[in-house]
Each structure stands twice: as structure tokens, then as C-alpha cells.
Design a protein around this motif. Structure first.
Motif, PDB file in Angstrom:
ATOM      1  N   LEU A  46      10.691   0.809   1.519  1.00  0.00           N
ATOM      2  CA  LEU A  46       9.384  -0.071   1.367  1.00  0.00           C
ATOM      3  C   LEU A  46       8.116   0.679   0.951  1.00  0.00           C
ATOM      4  O   LEU A  46       8.097   1.945   1.129  1.00  0.00           O
ATOM      5  N   VAL A  47       7.201   0.061   0.484  1.00  0.00           N
ATOM      6  CA  VAL A  47       5.974   0.616  -0.279  1.00  0.00           C
ATOM      7  C   VAL A  47       4.889   0.195   0.248  1.00  0.00           C
ATOM      8  O   VAL A  47       4.809  -1.169   0.089  1.00  0.00           O
ATOM      9  N   THR A  75      -1.861  10.204  -2.509  1.00  0.00           N
ATOM     10  CA  THR A  75      -3.420   9.938  -2.115  1.00  0.00           C
ATOM     11  C   THR A  75      -3.993  10.088  -3.608  1.00  0.00           C
ATOM     12  O   THR A  75      -3.603  10.815  -4.408  1.00  0.00           O
ATOM     13  N   GLU A  76      -5.128   9.700  -3.592  1.00  0.00           N
ATOM     14  CA  GLU A  76      -6.011   9.578  -4.879  1.00  0.00           C
ATOM     15  C   GLU A  76      -7.490   9.968  -4.141  1.00  0.00           C
ATOM     16  O   GLU A  76      -7.895   9.195  -3.435  1.00  0.00           O
ATOM     17  N   PRO A  77      -7.825  11.074  -4.445  1.00  0.00           N
ATOM     18  CA  PRO A  77      -9.138  11.537  -3.755  1.00  0.00           C
ATOM     19  C   PRO A  77     -10.380  10.857  -4.071  1.00  0.00           C
ATOM     20  O   PRO A  77     -11.409  10.430  -3.189  1.00  0.00           O
ATOM     21  N   THR A  78     -10.425   9.944  -5.178  1.00  0.00           N
ATOM     22  CA  THR A  78     -11.676   9.108  -5.412  1.00  0.00           C
ATOM     23  C   THR A  78     -11.301   7.894  -5.014  1.00  0.00           C
ATOM     24  O   THR A  78     -12.121   6.761  -5.055  1.00  0.00           O
ATOM     25  N   GLY A  81      -8.182   5.107   1.209  1.00  0.00           N
ATOM     26  CA  GLY A  81      -6.663   4.618   1.619  1.00  0.00           C
ATOM     27  C   GLY A  81      -5.526   5.507   0.666  1.00  0.00           C
ATOM     28  O   GLY A  81      -5.944   6.298  -0.121  1.00  0.00           O
ATOM     29  N   PHE A  82      -4.293   5.223   1.094  1.00  0.00           N
ATOM     30  CA  PHE A  82      -3.369   5.874   0.314  1.00  0.00           C
ATOM     31  C   PHE A  82      -2.050   4.950   0.400  1.00  0.00           C
ATOM     32  O   PHE A  82      -1.977   4.147   0.956  1.00  0.00           O
ATOM     33  N   HIS A  83      -1.116   5.464  -0.506  1.00  0.00           N
ATOM     34  CA  HIS A  83       0.175   4.817  -0.598  1.00  0.00           C
ATOM     35  C   HIS A  83       0.990   5.525   0.169  1.00  0.00           C
ATOM     36  O   HIS A  83       1.094   6.590  -0.010  1.00  0.00           O
TER      37      HIS A  83
END
Length: 226
Positions: A46-47, A75-78, A81-83
Motif C-alpha cells: 500500500l502507498v 520525503t520532500e523537505p519543501t 508530510g511524507f509518502h
């Protein structure tokens, strides 16, 4: 064919431990299940999007869950949240919950939203009889609130589905002309000329189209209308 939005009030043990962690931990808000492998069964991938500020504490809790076999975080610093991609052995409680939607002919339309209050928001599409069968198949201890029911028109997955043909054309022309470019390459007058209509009419088409699409976009953002 009908489209339904449901809110499921989950008693224990239907609340997944990671859902409980997000609900109980400051700095976390909600989780959205965005994709899953088609063959739902004993083991699933699952995503998720986790609307939270601390992926380290989340993954530490995740690693302690016996049902979790593997996971990876993006993660994306800008961005907030995160996936998260997770492979998990299905818990017995989760199997009882998902069984209502398997083999009934209904389609679950993502995202499935795991809320701060430990409820789950689910959108379904199917015929009236199929939807009724799915609802009847839910465990009796789960509270069900029908938040919305309407004929299916594609809006659940396509934010442009509610646009009129003229509004679609106005957006297409505006983009092609460079009206939405940065910096802007075309004026509203140029859009109106391409559409062969008055400037005020072009402005109205774009305003209504923008409102319709942006409402759907904001709804897709975690906490977008709160």
C-alpha cells in the motif's frame, strides 16, 4: 450507478495501530491511502501519504508492528508530510473490514482517509444493489454515516468532470494562449478573441471553471477545508 461517501466509526480492534499513533501523537493529522496492489489478500502493498511532521518517530513506531514486513519512506523537505510504501500481512480485523467491499461489484475510489478522530472516510462507486450489499456486509459494530450520495459523474477521480464543455474550452484556450504563464503571456482579451465571445463572458467561464477545479484540488489536500 451511484457515488457514495461514507464515514466509518471504528471501534477497537478495527483501528490500525498506525492510525491510532497518528490520532494520538502531536504533530500528526491524518493519513491517506492513495494506492494499493489490485489483489487484496493476506499480504498487501500500500502507498500512503502521512500528514505529519516527524517521519522518524512514525517509522520507529512502524518498525515495532508485527504485521509490517517492509516499508520505505519518501520525503520532500519543501513539503509537509511524507509518502510511505508498506508491505503488510493483513490483520484479521482489517480482513473483516475489507471483506465487505470484495466480490460485491463496488469500486473503492482513493484516497481512503484515516482521520484524527479514528474514523475512516471511504468513497464507493457501484450500482444501488451492489452498494447496498457492501453496506450490509460491514461488521455490525462499525458505525456508518452516509455523508453524500449522488449519481456518479466522475468527480471523485477527475476534478474537471463537473466542467461544462464551454468551461473546458475556456481553460484549454487560456493555457494555450499563455494566460496562466508566469509571467503572463496573454490578456483576458486574447482569450476572449480565441473563444469568439465578450471579455466578460470569457472571464465568467474561467472564473467558474477555476472555482470548480480548485474546490476539488483543495478537497484533495489533507486538511484543505479545515
Amino acid at each position: 450507478m451511484r457515488s457514495l461517501r461514507l464515514r466509518l466509526d471504528l471501534p477497537e480492534p478495527y483501528v490500525h495501530p498506525m492510525h491510532a499513533f497518528v490520532a494520538d501523537t502531536p504533530g500528526f493529522r491524518e493519513t491517506r491511502l492513495r494506492h494499493w496492489n489490485p489483489a487484496v489478500g493476506d499480504r498487501n502493498t500500500l502507498v500512503f501519504f502521512v500528514d505529519g511532521d516527524d517521519p522518524t518517530s512514525y517509522t520507529a513506531e512502524l518498525a515495532d508492528q508485527p504485521s509490517i514486513l517492509d516499508y520505505e519512506v519518501a520525503t520532500e523537505p519543501t513539503q509537509r508530510g511524507f509518502h510511505l510504501a508498506v508491505t503488510e500481512d493483513q490483520r484479521a480485523a482489517d480482513a473483516r473490514l475489507t471483506a465487505a467491499f470484495l466480490g460485491t461489484g463496488v469500486v473503492v475510489v482513493p484516497p481512503v482517509i484515516y482521520r484524527e478522530d479514528r474514523c475512516i472516510d471511504v468513497s464507493l462507486v457501484g450500482t444501488a444493489s451492489e452498494v447496498e450489499t457492501a453496506l450490509d456486509g460491514l461488521p455490525s459494530e462499525i458505525g456508518v454515516t452516509v455523508q453524500q450520495i449522488q449519481p456518479y459523474d466522475g468527480r471523485l477521480s477527475d476534478p474537471t468532470a463537473a466542467l461544462s464543455s464551454r468551461q473546458r474550452e475556456a481553460l484549454r484556450v487560456a493555457v494555450a494562449c499563455g494566460y496562466y504563464a508566469d509571467p503572463r503571456d496573454a490578456t483576458l482579451e486574447a482569450v476572449a478573441e480565441e473563444l469568439d465571445c465578450a471579455v466578460g463572458t470569457a472571464a465568467e467561464h474561467l472564473r467558474k471553471a477555476e472555482a470548480t477545479v480548485l474546490e476539488r484540488v483543495v478537497d484533495a489536500i489533507p486538511g484543505g477545508r479545515t
